[in-house]
Motif scaffolding. Sequence first.
Motif, PDB file in Angstrom:
ATOM      1  N   TYR A  50     -11.448   4.877  -9.797  1.00  0.00           N
ATOM      2  CA  TYR A  50     -11.565   4.506  -8.389  1.00  0.00           C
ATOM      3  C   TYR A  50     -10.842   5.479  -7.461  1.00  0.00           C
ATOM      4  O   TYR A  50     -11.000   5.414  -6.256  1.00  0.00           O
ATOM      5  N   ALA A  51     -10.046   6.385  -8.008  1.00  0.00           N
ATOM      6  CA  ALA A  51      -9.359   7.394  -7.202  1.00  0.00           C
ATOM      7  C   ALA A  51      -9.938   8.792  -7.443  1.00  0.00           C
ATOM      8  O   ALA A  51      -9.336   9.785  -7.056  1.00  0.00           O
ATOM      9  N   THR A  52     -11.089   8.872  -8.082  1.00  0.00           N
ATOM     10  CA  THR A  52     -11.753  10.163  -8.271  1.00  0.00           C
ATOM     11  C   THR A  52     -12.628  10.393  -7.049  1.00  0.00           C
ATOM     12  O   THR A  52     -13.821  10.112  -7.047  1.00  0.00           O
ATOM     13  N   ASN A  53     -11.987  10.877  -6.004  1.00  0.00           N
ATOM     14  CA  ASN A  53     -12.664  11.177  -4.747  1.00  0.00           C
ATOM     15  C   ASN A  53     -11.911  12.302  -4.063  1.00  0.00           C
ATOM     16  O   ASN A  53     -10.943  12.828  -4.616  1.00  0.00           O
ATOM     17  N   ALA A  54     -12.341  12.687  -2.885  1.00  0.00           N
ATOM     18  CA  ALA A  54     -11.725  13.815  -2.179  1.00  0.00           C
ATOM     19  C   ALA A  54     -10.247  13.570  -1.870  1.00  0.00           C
ATOM     20  O   ALA A  54      -9.482  14.523  -1.735  1.00  0.00           O
ATOM     21  N   TYR A  55      -9.824  12.309  -1.758  1.00  0.00           N
ATOM     22  CA  TYR A  55      -8.443  11.979  -1.395  1.00  0.00           C
ATOM     23  C   TYR A  55      -7.585  11.635  -2.603  1.00  0.00           C
ATOM     24  O   TYR A  55      -6.370  11.539  -2.482  1.00  0.00           O
ATOM     25  N   ARG A  56      -8.235  11.385  -3.751  1.00  0.00           N
ATOM     26  CA  ARG A  56      -7.577  10.957  -4.972  1.00  0.00           C
ATOM     27  C   ARG A  56      -6.768   9.690  -4.731  1.00  0.00           C
ATOM     28  O   ARG A  56      -5.646   9.529  -5.205  1.00  0.00           O
ATOM     29  N   SER A  57      -7.358   8.761  -3.982  1.00  0.00           N
ATOM     30  CA  SER A  57      -6.670   7.515  -3.660  1.00  0.00           C
ATOM     31  C   SER A  57      -7.672   6.435  -3.300  1.00  0.00           C
ATOM     32  O   SER A  57      -8.849   6.710  -3.097  1.00  0.00           O
ATOM     33  N   ILE A  58      -7.174   5.205  -3.208  1.00  0.00           N
ATOM     34  CA  ILE A  58      -8.004   4.092  -2.773  1.00  0.00           C
ATOM     35  C   ILE A  58      -8.204   4.167  -1.265  1.00  0.00           C
ATOM     36  O   ILE A  58      -9.310   4.058  -0.766  1.00  0.00           O
ATOM     37  N   LYS A  59      -7.098   4.358  -0.543  1.00  0.00           N
ATOM     38  CA  LYS A  59      -7.133   4.465   0.913  1.00  0.00           C
ATOM     39  C   LYS A  59      -6.831   5.912   1.289  1.00  0.00           C
ATOM     40  O   LYS A  59      -5.799   6.455   0.879  1.00  0.00           O
ATOM     41  N   PRO A  60      -7.676   6.552   2.092  1.00  0.00           N
ATOM     42  CA  PRO A  60      -7.430   7.953   2.454  1.00  0.00           C
ATOM     43  C   PRO A  60      -6.059   8.216   3.059  1.00  0.00           C
ATOM     44  O   PRO A  60      -5.487   9.277   2.842  1.00  0.00           O
ATOM     45  N   GLU A  61      -5.494   7.252   3.795  1.00  0.00           N
ATOM     46  CA  GLU A  61      -4.205   7.513   4.436  1.00  0.00           C
ATOM     47  C   GLU A  61      -3.028   7.511   3.463  1.00  0.00           C
ATOM     48  O   GLU A  61      -1.969   8.028   3.781  1.00  0.00           O
TER      49      GLU A  61
END
Length: 196
Positions: free
Chosen positions: A105-116
């Motif tokens: 669930y953190a495999t995204n551009a931000y490596r997190s659930i919430k971008p902030e």
Amino acid sequence: MSNVPVNNGRRRFLTAATAVVGGAGVVGVAVPFIGSWNPSARAKAAGAPVEVNVSKIEPGQLIRAEWRGKPVYVVRRTEQTVKDLAKHDDQLRDPNSEMAQQPSYATNAYRSIKPEFMVALGVCTHLGCAPTHHNGDFDQFVEGVSQGFFCPCHGSKFDMAGRVFQGVPAPLNLMVPEHSFPNEDTLLVGVGQGDA
């Protein structure tokens, strides 16, 4: 048999006093017993979840927590920091986080659930040193990048998503632990999204 009159007042007093002392004994035994149900320090070190209040973290600020005996960095990224993450992808070793260094669930551009919020173990993937957070002066290490993490031991550099730059000793991005947000003000490290 004795002809002494029965003192009912004294009898009631002794019965009440015995009940009070017995009740205190039960409480004295129950408190440590119930307290033993809490996880021990050893169990917490072995992986019991850690709760972090994120409501008072200012934009750009880093706080540290400890989970499994390791530091966890929690950074409240500014909107500009989130926008700037894509600007240096060409300088990163694993910009798309293809190595298994974070939950799915953190495999995204931000490596997190919430971008902030950035949540990562504060342990360099080279030899386990603790990288330091540089806010506003990271461009001394990577030109054009104002924030990031620099490991003073051997010079590894990580961006504000914990992704490692090319040409440094660290082979992998910083590890992102299992985490979740049970509510707006609370981060739970050690319990993944959907597991709480």
